[in-house]
Write a protein that holds these residues in place. Structure first.
Motif, PDB file in Angstrom:
ATOM      1  N   SER A 137       0.832  -1.215   0.000  1.00 61.32           N
ATOM      2  CA  SER A 137       0.000   0.000   0.000  1.00 61.32           C
ATOM      3  C   SER A 137       0.862   1.260   0.000  1.00 61.32           C
ATOM      4  O   SER A 137       0.517   2.250  -0.647  1.00 61.32           O
ATOM      5  CB  SER A 137      -0.956  -0.003   1.199  1.00 61.32           C
ATOM      6  OG  SER A 137      -0.233   0.119   2.406  1.00 61.32           O
ATOM      7  N   PHE A 140       2.073   1.726  -3.538  1.00 64.24           N
ATOM      8  CA  PHE A 140       0.971   2.208  -4.357  1.00 64.24           C
ATOM      9  C   PHE A 140       0.753   3.703  -4.146  1.00 64.24           C
ATOM     10  O   PHE A 140       0.597   4.456  -5.103  1.00 64.24           O
ATOM     11  CB  PHE A 140      -0.295   1.416  -4.032  1.00 64.24           C
ATOM     12  CG  PHE A 140      -1.497   1.906  -4.763  1.00 64.24           C
ATOM     13  CD1 PHE A 140      -1.661   1.658  -6.128  1.00 64.24           C
ATOM     14  CD2 PHE A 140      -2.466   2.670  -4.105  1.00 64.24           C
ATOM     15  CE1 PHE A 140      -2.772   2.131  -6.799  1.00 64.24           C
ATOM     16  CE2 PHE A 140      -3.572   3.145  -4.783  1.00 64.24           C
ATOM     17  CZ  PHE A 140      -3.728   2.872  -6.131  1.00 64.24           C
ATOM     18  N   LYS A 144       1.221   6.662  -6.837  1.00 66.16           N
ATOM     19  CA  LYS A 144       0.082   7.533  -7.101  1.00 66.16           C
ATOM     20  C   LYS A 144       0.454   9.000  -6.938  1.00 66.16           C
ATOM     21  O   LYS A 144      -0.023   9.874  -7.662  1.00 66.16           O
ATOM     22  CB  LYS A 144      -1.063   7.169  -6.165  1.00 66.16           C
ATOM     23  CG  LYS A 144      -2.360   7.828  -6.481  1.00 66.16           C
ATOM     24  CD  LYS A 144      -3.445   7.337  -5.546  1.00 66.16           C
ATOM     25  CE  LYS A 144      -4.750   8.037  -5.843  1.00 66.16           C
ATOM     26  NZ  LYS A 144      -5.810   7.610  -4.948  1.00 66.16           N
TER      27      LYS A 144
END
Length: 145
Positions: A137, A140, A144
């Motif tokens: 996470s 990610f 992003k």
């Protein structure tokens, strides 16, 4: 034993990798099981060699290893002990009362120890999964951004 525990804690504090720490916990649990099996095997041999029941001859005399070398006596005892913790079979049949009482004790002890081991492995795998999930996470979110 206390010094060994302090040594393990000092070793864990030096390790930066979570994976290595988790694997060390698994190895520690396996060591407890193996040491327990060693002591159970020693007591099992002691019971079989020093006991005589009115109704049956105990296992050392039945198996014919009373005069065998110590290595054979130990390996047969360890084989019996490990068979109580695993689905493996042992060729030794219980016939004496004291053997039966000890056998029941070892089965209950093995059940508790095995349950604790499985629980520990589950907890370790959860920690690894959680760590992997957190890292994924974070990666990610970084991509992003």
């Amino acid at each position: 034993l206390a010094k060994l525990r302090q040594l393990l804690f000092a070793l864990q504090s030096l390790i930066d990798s979570e994976w290595v720490t988790l694997m060390l916990a698994v190895v520690r649990n396996l060591a407890v099981i193996l040491i327990s099996n060693h002591y159970i095997a020693c007591v099992w041999y002691l019971i079989g060699s020093n006991s005589s029941d009115n109704e049956a001859v105990c296992w050392v005399a039945r198996e014919g290893i009373a005069d065998a070398d110590m290595w054979l006596q130990y390996t047969v005892s360890v084989q019996w002990s490990l068979a109580q913790f695993t689905p493996g079979a042992s060729p030794i049949q219980i016939r004496c009362r004291i053997e039966r009482v000890f056998y029941i004790f070892v089965l209950v002890y093995g059940l508790v120890l095995g349950t604790c081991f499985v629980s520990s492995i589950t907890t370790i795998m959860n920690a690894v999964w959680s760590l992997t999930r957190y890292n994924t996470s974070q990666n990610f979110l970084l991509k992003k951004f």
